[in-house]
Design a protein around this motif. Structure first.
Motif, PDB file in Angstrom:
ATOM      1  N   VAL A 234     -17.883  63.482 -23.866  1.00 42.92           N
ATOM      2  CA  VAL A 234     -16.669  63.827 -24.609  1.00 42.92           C
ATOM      3  C   VAL A 234     -16.878  65.097 -25.426  1.00 42.92           C
ATOM      4  O   VAL A 234     -15.996  65.966 -25.479  1.00 42.92           O
ATOM      5  N   MET A 235     -18.036  65.221 -26.056  1.00 43.20           N
ATOM      6  CA  MET A 235     -18.296  66.393 -26.894  1.00 43.20           C
ATOM      7  C   MET A 235     -18.308  67.680 -26.065  1.00 43.20           C
ATOM      8  O   MET A 235     -17.693  68.688 -26.458  1.00 43.20           O
ATOM      9  N   THR A 236     -18.991  67.690 -24.925  1.00 43.66           N
ATOM     10  CA  THR A 236     -19.046  68.911 -24.117  1.00 43.66           C
ATOM     11  C   THR A 236     -17.675  69.252 -23.543  1.00 43.66           C
ATOM     12  O   THR A 236     -17.314  70.428 -23.445  1.00 43.66           O
ATOM     13  N   THR A 237     -16.912  68.229 -23.183  1.00 46.15           N
ATOM     14  CA  THR A 237     -15.563  68.481 -22.653  1.00 46.15           C
ATOM     15  C   THR A 237     -14.682  69.137 -23.715  1.00 46.15           C
ATOM     16  O   THR A 237     -13.959  70.106 -23.433  1.00 46.15           O
ATOM     17  N   LYS A 238     -14.763  68.627 -24.931  1.00 43.39           N
ATOM     18  CA  LYS A 238     -13.997  69.216 -26.036  1.00 43.39           C
ATOM     19  C   LYS A 238     -14.464  70.639 -26.311  1.00 43.39           C
ATOM     20  O   LYS A 238     -13.647  71.544 -26.543  1.00 43.39           O
ATOM     21  N   TYR A 239     -15.773  70.850 -26.288  1.00 36.71           N
ATOM     22  CA  TYR A 239     -16.334  72.176 -26.539  1.00 36.71           C
ATOM     23  C   TYR A 239     -15.818  73.186 -25.515  1.00 36.71           C
ATOM     24  O   TYR A 239     -15.379  74.298 -25.871  1.00 36.71           O
ATOM     25  N   LEU A 240     -15.845  72.820 -24.254  1.00 41.71           N
ATOM     26  CA  LEU A 240     -15.389  73.729 -23.204  1.00 41.71           C
ATOM     27  C   LEU A 240     -13.889  74.008 -23.321  1.00 41.71           C
ATOM     28  O   LEU A 240     -13.438  75.133 -23.059  1.00 41.71           O
ATOM     29  N   GLU A 241     -13.137  73.007 -23.740  1.00 44.76           N
ATOM     30  CA  GLU A 241     -11.702  73.219 -23.959  1.00 44.76           C
ATOM     31  C   GLU A 241     -11.476  74.252 -25.068  1.00 44.76           C
ATOM     32  O   GLU A 241     -10.637  75.153 -24.941  1.00 44.76           O
TER      33      GLU A 241
END
Length: 308
Positions: A234-241
């Motif tokens: 979840v954290m990496t997905t949010k970061y990339l967004e």
């Protein structure tokens, strides 16, 4: 062929990568006891913590080990002092140049092996008097460069006269054979040690390594020039967004503050930084460091190559 283990005074040409909050005395001493070179990761440590880890490692092993010095740290001068005062004879370095410290390190008999992402920097390190360089491909976990391991090692061994150690995407006897075939004198591995019994990461972290495959990781931070490879969550997905939205660097950093600790110590696989390399697809069980090294060397020794 003279390999890096002869220079370092260890049994096998296997170096454990320095992983912040992970590469402490428990793992480091196990790697050294099993014939490799354990490396204390001083990143994020106080000077007293570094000294304590060195002394604890000495209690567990009388074999050579190293300290990794992140040269962007504010206490880097003091850490160099501690390395020399405590009699550590090998360092690896990153995130800066060891030039200001090279003369003193060499006068005290310290072997210096910078970790570099490309041949241009490797040549600079050779010019400074480095004893060897660790060239790390972008398949590695954590902070990475932009060149893949195989072309990087091939180019580095052709260009340099000092020993080259291959890193990034290596985990077994086949990896070792491939690296030596390209002219490297040894390998540095990180991710494969995350699944060892002695590695002081949370149980969920180890399980993520075992469950993962070669497509499980993503790279964040490319927009800011500081790419980091983690297992997707979840954290990496949010970061990339947020990166795609071109938000400020400060806002991105807020998302990751304390995230490595959450993964390593608290077992948070959702919002923690679960750093790992693309090689996790080859890791499917927890074993001791000794078992890992025995398997790597056995596989290397019995490896037969196809006829051409």
């Amino acid at each position: 062929m003279t390999l890096i283990n002869e220079l370092l005074g260890i049994k096998y040409p296997l170096i454990q990568g320095a992983m912040a909050k992970i590469s402490t005395s428990e793992l480091v001493s196990a790697v050294s006891e099993a014939g490799g070179l354990g490396v204390i990761a001083s990143g994020g440590m106080t000077t007293d913590q570094v000294r304590d880890e060195i002394r604890k490692t000495k209690q567990f092993t009388d074999k050579p080990f190293a300290v990794n010095v992140m040269l962007m740290m504010e206490n880097r001068d003091e850490i160099i002092d501690v390395v020399i005062e405590e009699g550590v004879k090998i360092i690896t370095s990153g995130a800066g140049t060891p030039k200001p410290y090279m003369k003193r390190l060499k006068e005290n008999g310290v072997i210096v092996m910078p970790v570099v992402p490309n041949v241009k920097i490797a040549l600079k390190m050779q010019g400074l008097g480095a004893d060897a360089v660790i060239v790390e491909g972008m398949e590695a976990g954590g902070h990475i460069g932009e060149v893949c391991t195989m072309p990087l090692v091939a180019a580095a061994t052709k260009a340099l006269s000092i020993p080259v150690i291959a890193a990034g995407g290596l985990s077994d006897g086949r990896s070792l054979a491939a690296a030596l075939a390209l002219g490297a004198k040894g390998v540095q591995m990180g991710t494969v040690y995350l699944s060892t019994e002695e590695c002081p990461v949370s149980a969920p972290y180890k399980q993520e390594i075992i469950n993962g495959n070669e497509t499980s990781t993503v790279v964040t931070g490319r927009n800011n020039g500081a790419p980091v490879r983690n297992i997707r969550n979840v954290m990496t997905t949010k970061y990339l967004e947020l990166e795609r939205q071109d938000v400020s660097r400060d806002e991105l950093e807020e998302l990751t503050i304390g995230s490595l600790y959450r993964a390593v110590k608290e077992g948070d696989m959702v919002n923690g930084s679960v750093m790992a390399g693309q090689i996790i697809g080859t890791i499917n069980e927890i074993k001791t460091v000794q078992q890992l090294h025995d398997e790597i060397i056995q596989q290397y020794r019995v490896l037969t190559l196809p006829k051409i």
